[in-house]
Design an enzyme around this catalytic site. Sequence first.
Site, PDB file in Angstrom:
ATOM      1  N   SER A   1     -52.850 -13.938  41.766  1.00 49.00           N
ATOM      2  CA  SER A   1     -52.740 -15.116  42.746  1.00 49.00           C
ATOM      3  C   SER A   1     -52.464 -16.511  42.079  1.00 49.00           C
ATOM      4  CB  SER A   1     -53.864 -15.372  43.727  1.00 49.00           C
ATOM      5  OG  SER A   1     -54.952 -15.606  42.820  1.00 49.00           O
TER       6      SER A   1
ATOM      7  N   LYS B   1     -58.058 -20.512  43.926  1.00 49.19           N
ATOM      8  CA  LYS B   1     -56.978 -21.154  44.777  1.00 49.19           C
ATOM      9  C   LYS B   1     -56.937 -22.772  44.315  1.00 49.19           C
ATOM     10  CE  LYS B   1     -54.850 -17.187  46.667  1.00 49.19           C
ATOM     11  NZ  LYS B   1     -56.201 -16.659  46.494  1.00 49.19           N
TER      12      LYS B   1
END
Lengths: 209, 209
Positions: B129, B167
């Site tokens: 990610s 993130k």
Amino acid sequence: MQNIYHLTRKQQQVLDFLLENQDQFLQPPTLDELCLAMGLKSRGSLHKHIQELINAGYIEALNRRQRGVRLTAQCLAENTVASETGTPFVGAIAAGMPIEALENIRYMNVPDEIKTDKPCYILQVKGDSMIDDGIFDGDWVIIEQQSYASNGQIVVALIDKADATLKYIEQYPHETVLIPANKHMQAMRFHPKQVEIQGVLVGQMRSYK
Amino acid sequence: MQNIYHLTRKQQQVLDFLLENQDQFLQPPTLDELCLAMGLKSRGSLHKHIQELINAGYIEALNRRQRGVRLTAQCLAENTVASETGTPFVGAIAAGMPIEALENIRYMNVPDEIKTDKPCYILQVKGDSMIDDGIFDGDWVIIEQQSYASNGQIVVALIDKADATLKYIEQYPHETVLIPANKHMQAMRFHPKQVEIQGVLVGQMRSYK
DNA sequence: ATAACAAGAACAAAAGGAGAACAAGTATTT
DNA sequence: AAATACTTGTTCTCCTTTTGTTCTTGTTAT
């Protein structure tokens, strides 16, 4: 170095001087030479400090022997091991530039997980030639010092004894190819003799501070 | 550090200063040097505090000796052990999965350059990610433990008290957005209450072995 | 009101330096 | 090899500066 004796400022200074400049003297220095080197004018003054360092166990007793100022084996052991702990950070590597070495080498405490038990050193990456591989401008890379590599490894290569670079390497009988990990850059082809391997990549790290 | 003696505010302040700035002094500082460093104008004032710290056992008694103020071995031991054990490697973080904690925590010796002086821990990244940012599957990330973050920082976020992920974060009054660094993945939007920040990214490292 | 703290003066001991004088080692000459 | 001159470690005295310590006085905060 731990000891019961606590050195005064000047005593510590003399000791540090001896530790740092021991290679500078071919023979153990005389008191006068030490005075000169440290900017003192009186042997007698220095002698007091030396005497205290002998009491503290840092310097061998110099019973009237001339050129007798030499550090204790114990002192040497403690102070050479301690300072060379860690992995040396030797400079920066930019694609197409020789490695710019630092004048005063720093040591970093690199975890075992990203280095090997063979001799390693650290370079800081300048440029984007390995960006597609997640090695960014400013990252540190840990390099294991060796002069050979297998095809597909990432190596520090010295080209024509002048320019150092971090690239993938492919070695064939009459050609050595250095491949960047950057889709905007071209692979470079050399005669095997032009390329000298200086180490292979074993680890990488980055700061987000 | 616990002790029967209770320190006054200023005494604690002096002790903290010594603990944090001990490397700043090449030699144990004199009272005058300490005054200068701490912004005091009077040796006499400082001397009283030092005296109390000596009584409390934190500083070696300096009986008229002019060798500067130095912390007790015990004091040093108590206050450096924490940092010398290294940074805890607590487990792996995969997008959309709770952090799988290790049963036996390992400690890694992370260099100061890729961590902060605040409490940090290490996670191993699972998944892609953050691949566009050079954080790959299997990399270690060093996280500073904190519960807040600025927009644009990379954080460890716990979603609905269940799933943890690494993130970019953007926080707005009514919405918290978690943005992957992977052009094939979508940003995720949550109600602020759903997202709990567990730390911010301060370093990264990777092994090529 | 009491305790904590800052500032400054004054003092004594410690630390450091310079130099003279001496003696043991080392080098040079005879 | 012996005598000589030179170098160098050692000791000592005298001096200045630095630094820990003690006090007194005044201010601030709880």
